[in-house]
Write a protein that holds these residues in place. Structure first.
Motif, mmCIF file in Angstrom:
data_model
loop_
_atom_site.group_PDB
_atom_site.id
_atom_site.type_symbol
_atom_site.label_atom_id
_atom_site.label_comp_id
_atom_site.label_asym_id
_atom_site.label_seq_id
_atom_site.Cartn_x
_atom_site.Cartn_y
_atom_site.Cartn_z
ATOM 1 N N ALA A 137 10.221 1.239 -20.656
ATOM 2 C CA ALA A 137 8.930 1.031 -20.002
ATOM 3 C C ALA A 137 8.636 -0.461 -19.914
ATOM 4 N N ALA A 138 8.041 -0.854 -18.825
ATOM 5 C CA ALA A 138 7.601 -2.249 -18.669
ATOM 6 C C ALA A 138 6.439 -2.511 -19.630
ATOM 7 N N TYR A 145 4.556 -1.410 -14.985
ATOM 8 C CA TYR A 145 4.183 -0.312 -15.883
ATOM 9 C C TYR A 145 3.421 0.764 -15.114
ATOM 10 N N LYS A 146 2.480 0.348 -14.308
ATOM 11 C CA LYS A 146 1.681 1.295 -13.520
ATOM 12 C C LYS A 146 2.555 2.033 -12.513
ATOM 13 N N VAL A 147 3.472 1.330 -11.878
ATOM 14 C CA VAL A 147 4.373 1.968 -10.915
ATOM 15 C C VAL A 147 5.285 2.970 -11.625
ATOM 16 N N GLN A 148 5.822 2.595 -12.793
ATOM 17 C CA GLN A 148 6.660 3.521 -13.551
ATOM 18 C C GLN A 148 5.904 4.815 -13.854
ATOM 19 N N HIS A 149 4.663 4.689 -14.303
ATOM 20 C CA HIS A 149 3.886 5.876 -14.652
ATOM 21 C C HIS A 149 3.519 6.696 -13.416
ATOM 22 N N ASN A 163 13.077 10.118 -17.741
ATOM 23 C CA ASN A 163 11.744 9.522 -17.765
ATOM 24 C C ASN A 163 11.868 8.006 -17.712
ATOM 25 N N ILE A 164 11.288 7.380 -16.708
ATOM 26 C CA ILE A 164 11.414 5.926 -16.550
ATOM 27 C C ILE A 164 10.295 5.157 -17.245
ATOM 28 N N ASN A 165 9.427 5.854 -17.949
ATOM 29 C CA ASN A 165 8.262 5.202 -18.526
ATOM 30 C C ASN A 165 8.182 5.324 -20.048
#
Length: 187
Positions: A137-138, A145-149, A163-165
């Protein structure tokens, strides 16, 4: 999914050859090995290897794992392909079983990172090395971070559970082992 794994492996091959091959030794666990792409690197260090275990609960990938094990001559050593989870392997083999544990792009998918990492810590022999390459996670409160979520539900569905976050590096650092090196790169 296997095509995506091969593409990712090819993109990171030089980094893996430079950082993974030199540390492979003794009893090797390829944790959550996908379709067996990391066996390419184990195969290049076979003179330092005494045993290889590929751990992959997704049995649909086992045929590809066995093909890679044979292609990279890993079956010339004592070799086991297991469909268990790390917790099961710990019960079966006991603690301090592996000198090298490879964790490559799998912690994004395990149901419980803390439980898996705790079992891996227990499976690692004294003086052993756990090598990992994971996306993380960023930093919180960043646009990344917001884009990942935002993208994670769709991404997770398209990639069979990735899961990328997740705060994977933080979960790794929670274990009592020493983290010697890690790199955060956007290329």
């Amino acid at each position: 999914l296997p095509a995506a794994m091969r593409s990712m492996d090819k993109a990171m091959r030089k980094i893996k050859e430079a950082t993974l091959i030199p540390i492979i030794q003794g009893r090797v666990l390829d944790f959550g090995c996908g379709d067996g792409q990391y066996l390419r690197y184990v195969g290049k260090a076979l003179d330092q290897v005494t045993e290889i275990v590929s751990l992959e609960p997704n049995t649909n990938l086992h045929r590809g794992i066995l093909a890679h094990a044979e292609k990279f001559n890993c079956t010339s050593k004592p070799y086991q392909l297991s469909g268990e989870f790390a917790e099961d392997l710990l019960l079966e083999r006991g603690p301090e079983t592996f000198d090298t544990i490879i964790v490559g792009n799998v912690l994004c998918e395990v149901p419980d990172q803390r439980a898996a990492l705790s079992s891996l810590y227990k499976l690692l022999a004294p003086g052993g090395c756990l090598w990992f390459i994971e996306h993380v996670a960023a930093e919180k409160n960043t646009i990344e971070y917001k884009v990942q979520h935002m993208l994670n539900p769709l991404w997770c569905t398209l990639t069979d559970g990735c899961n990328i976050n997740r705060s994977t590096l933080k979960r790794i650092e929670e274990q009592p082992w020493e983290v010697n090196a890690w790199d955060l790169s956007f290329r």
